[in-house]
Write a protein that holds these residues in place. Structure first.
Motif, short mmCIF file in Angstrom:
data_model
loop_
_atom_site.label_atom_id
_atom_site.label_comp_id
_atom_site.label_asym_id
_atom_site.label_seq_id
_atom_site.Cartn_x
_atom_site.Cartn_y
_atom_site.Cartn_z
N LEU A 21 27.06 2.65 27.14
CA LEU A 21 28.01 2.97 25.96
C LEU A 21 27.41 3.74 24.88
O LEU A 21 27.96 5.04 24.42
N TYR A 22 26.35 3.62 24.55
CA TYR A 22 25.55 4.19 23.70
C TYR A 22 25.33 5.79 23.86
O TYR A 22 25.28 6.78 23.24
N ASP A 23 24.95 5.90 25.28
CA ASP A 23 24.90 7.23 25.77
C ASP A 23 26.04 8.02 25.84
O ASP A 23 25.98 9.20 25.18
N GLN A 24 27.27 7.55 25.80
CA GLN A 24 28.38 8.12 25.84
C GLN A 24 28.71 8.55 24.38
O GLN A 24 29.15 9.77 24.38
N MET A 25 28.51 7.76 23.65
CA MET A 25 28.61 8.18 22.11
C MET A 25 27.66 9.16 21.61
O MET A 25 28.37 10.32 21.21
N GLN A 26 26.61 9.16 22.19
CA GLN A 26 25.67 10.19 21.37
C GLN A 26 25.85 11.47 22.24
O GLN A 26 25.67 12.44 21.60
N ARG A 27 26.25 11.06 23.50
CA ARG A 27 26.65 12.76 24.23
C ARG A 27 27.67 13.29 23.55
O ARG A 27 27.86 14.66 23.56
N ARG A 28 28.56 12.52 23.12
CA ARG A 28 29.81 13.11 22.56
C ARG A 28 29.52 13.73 21.01
O ARG A 28 29.84 14.80 20.73
N LEU A 29 28.75 13.14 20.32
CA LEU A 29 27.96 13.69 19.15
C LEU A 29 27.19 14.93 19.52
O LEU A 29 27.15 15.87 18.60
N ARG A 30 26.63 15.00 20.41
CA ARG A 30 25.52 16.14 20.79
C ARG A 30 26.51 17.36 21.14
O ARG A 30 26.51 18.39 20.70
N ASP A 31 27.76 17.03 21.87
CA ASP A 31 28.72 18.02 22.14
C ASP A 31 29.19 18.67 21.18
O ASP A 31 29.70 19.75 20.89
N LYS A 32 29.64 17.75 19.71
CA LYS A 32 30.12 18.15 18.86
C LYS A 32 29.23 18.84 17.68
O LYS A 32 29.46 19.41 16.64
N GLY A 33 27.95 18.95 17.94
CA GLY A 33 26.71 19.45 17.19
C GLY A 33 26.80 18.54 15.92
O GLY A 33 26.17 18.95 15.08
N TRP A 34 26.92 17.28 16.11
CA TRP A 34 26.79 16.33 15.22
C TRP A 34 25.31 15.49 15.16
O TRP A 34 25.34 14.45 14.60
N ILE A 35 24.37 15.91 16.08
CA ILE A 35 23.23 14.97 15.61
C ILE A 35 22.16 15.87 14.97
O ILE A 35 22.44 17.30 14.66
N GLU A 36 21.00 15.34 14.65
CA GLU A 36 20.33 15.67 13.36
C GLU A 36 19.33 16.90 13.72
O GLU A 36 18.48 16.92 13.06
N THR A 37 19.43 17.26 15.00
CA THR A 37 18.24 18.39 15.21
C THR A 37 17.97 19.47 14.29
O THR A 37 16.88 19.82 13.85
N LYS A 38 19.15 19.87 13.83
CA LYS A 38 18.97 20.89 12.88
C LYS A 38 18.34 20.58 11.53
O LYS A 38 17.62 21.39 11.01
N ASP A 39 18.59 19.57 11.03
CA ASP A 39 17.88 19.11 10.02
C ASP A 39 16.42 18.95 10.10
O ASP A 39 15.56 19.16 9.40
N ILE A 40 15.82 18.42 11.69
CA ILE A 40 14.46 18.34 11.80
C ILE A 40 13.90 19.82 11.88
O ILE A 40 12.69 20.07 11.36
N ILE A 41 14.74 20.77 12.45
CA ILE A 41 14.20 22.09 12.41
C ILE A 41 14.01 22.60 10.90
O ILE A 41 13.06 23.55 10.67
N LYS A 42 15.06 22.40 10.14
CA LYS A 42 14.97 22.83 8.75
C LYS A 42 14.01 22.36 7.72
O LYS A 42 13.34 22.74 7.08
N SER A 43 13.34 21.22 8.36
CA SER A 43 12.24 20.54 7.63
C SER A 43 11.03 21.26 7.98
O SER A 43 9.90 20.59 8.14
#
Ligand SMILES: C[S@@+](CC[C@H](N)C(=O)[O-])C[C@H]1O[C@@H](n2cnc3c(N)ncnc32)[C@H](O)[C@@H]1O
Length: 218
Positions: A21-43
Motif C-alpha cells: 500500500l505504501y509503495d502504491q501511495m509513493q508511486r502515485r506521489l512520484r508520478d505527480k512530482g510531489w516527492i522531495e527530490t527537487k528540494d534535495i537538489i536545491k540544497s
C-alpha cells in the motif's frame, strides 16, 4: 495547544500488505512530482556518495540518482520488506548498479566515519526510536563539507492542511497511517531542541505548512 507525540512504531513499516500500500501511495506521489527530490537538489546535494535513511520503497533516492550524474547511494532501512520493494524499484529504474540497500538502523550505522558526501531522509524521523543517536550517527558518517537534509511531516499542522492531505492520500486504506504518522511527528520547535542536544552544528530547522526540514553542512 499541540497534543504530545504518540509513538507510531519503532519497528519501521513491515508486512507485505502495508508495504505494498505504501509503495502504491509513493508511486502515485512520484508520478505527480510531489516527492522531495527537487528540494534535495536545491540544497546542493548533487554529487558523490549519499546515504538515505529509511528509503522505504526508494523513490526519493532513485529520483535523486536519476536526476544527478555519477552519483551513488546507500539506503539503510530497518524493514526487510521495504528493502525488497526498494530493490525491485531500483531494478525497474535500471539503477541497481548505483544503489545498495542495507538492513540496519540509523542509530547504529555499519559505516566508518566521514564516508558520505551527503545524508538525506524524508518521512522517517518520526519513526526513529533513538533520534538523538541517529542525528549523531549522521554527523559521524558525513565528510567534512558534506550536507544533511531531513524532512518530515509536522504534528502541529493546521487542521485544514491535515484534511487536504487526508483526501489526497491514496489508496485510501493508507489514510489511517497518515494520521498516526502526523501524531508521531515533531514540531519545528521540538526538532530544534533535539538538535541542540546532539553534535550537529550550523544546521537550520525550518517549517512549511505541511512539514519541517533540517539542512546543514558539516
Ligand atoms: C514513513 S516511511 C518513509 C519512506 C520514504 N522515505 C518516503 O519518503 O516515502 C519510513 C521508513 O523509515 C524506516 N525506518 C524507521 N525507523 C528507522 C530507523 N531507525 N533506521 C532506518 N530506517 C528506519 C521504515 O522502515 C520505513 O521504511
Amino acid at each position: 495547544m499541540t497534543r504530545p507525540r504518540v509513538i507510531e512504531t519503532d519497528q519501521g513499516i513491515q508486512g507485505e500488505f502495508t508495504v505494498n500500500l505504501y509503495d502504491q501511495m509513493q508511486r502515485r506521489l512520484r508520478d505527480k512530482g510531489w516527492i522531495e527530490t527537487k528540494d534535495i537538489i536545491k540544497s546542493r546535494i548533487t554529487k558523490g556518495l549519499a546515504l538515505e535513511i529509511g528509503p522505504g520503497p526508494g523513490y526519493l533516492g532513485l529520483e535523486w540518482l536519476k536526476n544527478t550524474q555519477e552519483t551513488t547511494l546507500k539506503g539503510l532501512d530497518i524493514s526487510p520488506d521495504m528493502i525488497s520493494i526498494a530493490e525491485r524499484n531500483a531494478e525497474e529504474y535500471g539503477l541497481s548498479e548505483r544503489v545498495e540497500y542495507l538492513h540496519s538502523s540509523g542509530d547504529r550505522m555499519p559505516f566508518e566515519g566521514e564516508k558520505f558526501d551527503a545524508v538525506f531522509t524524508n518521512g522517517s524521523l518520526h519513526e526513529w526510536s533513538d533520534p538523538k543517536n541517529t542525528l549523531n550517527e549522521i554527523w559521524r558518517v558525513l565528510k567534512k563539507g558534506g550536507s544533511v537534509f531531513i524532512s518530515d511531516l509536522r504534528r502541529d499542522m493546521f487542521f485544514l492542511i491535515k484534511w487536504f492531505l487526508w483526501i489526497n492520500t491514496k489508496p485510501k486504506e493508507i489514510r489511517p497511517g497518515l494520521i498516526t504518522s502526523i501524531n508521531a511527528a515533531y514540531t519545528p520547535d521540538e526538532l530544534q531542541k533535539l538538535v541542540k542536544e546532539t553534535k550537529l552544528e550550523n544546521c537550520l530547522v525550518s517549517g512549511n505548512p505541511i512539514g519541517l526540514k533540517l539542512t546543514g553542512v558539516k
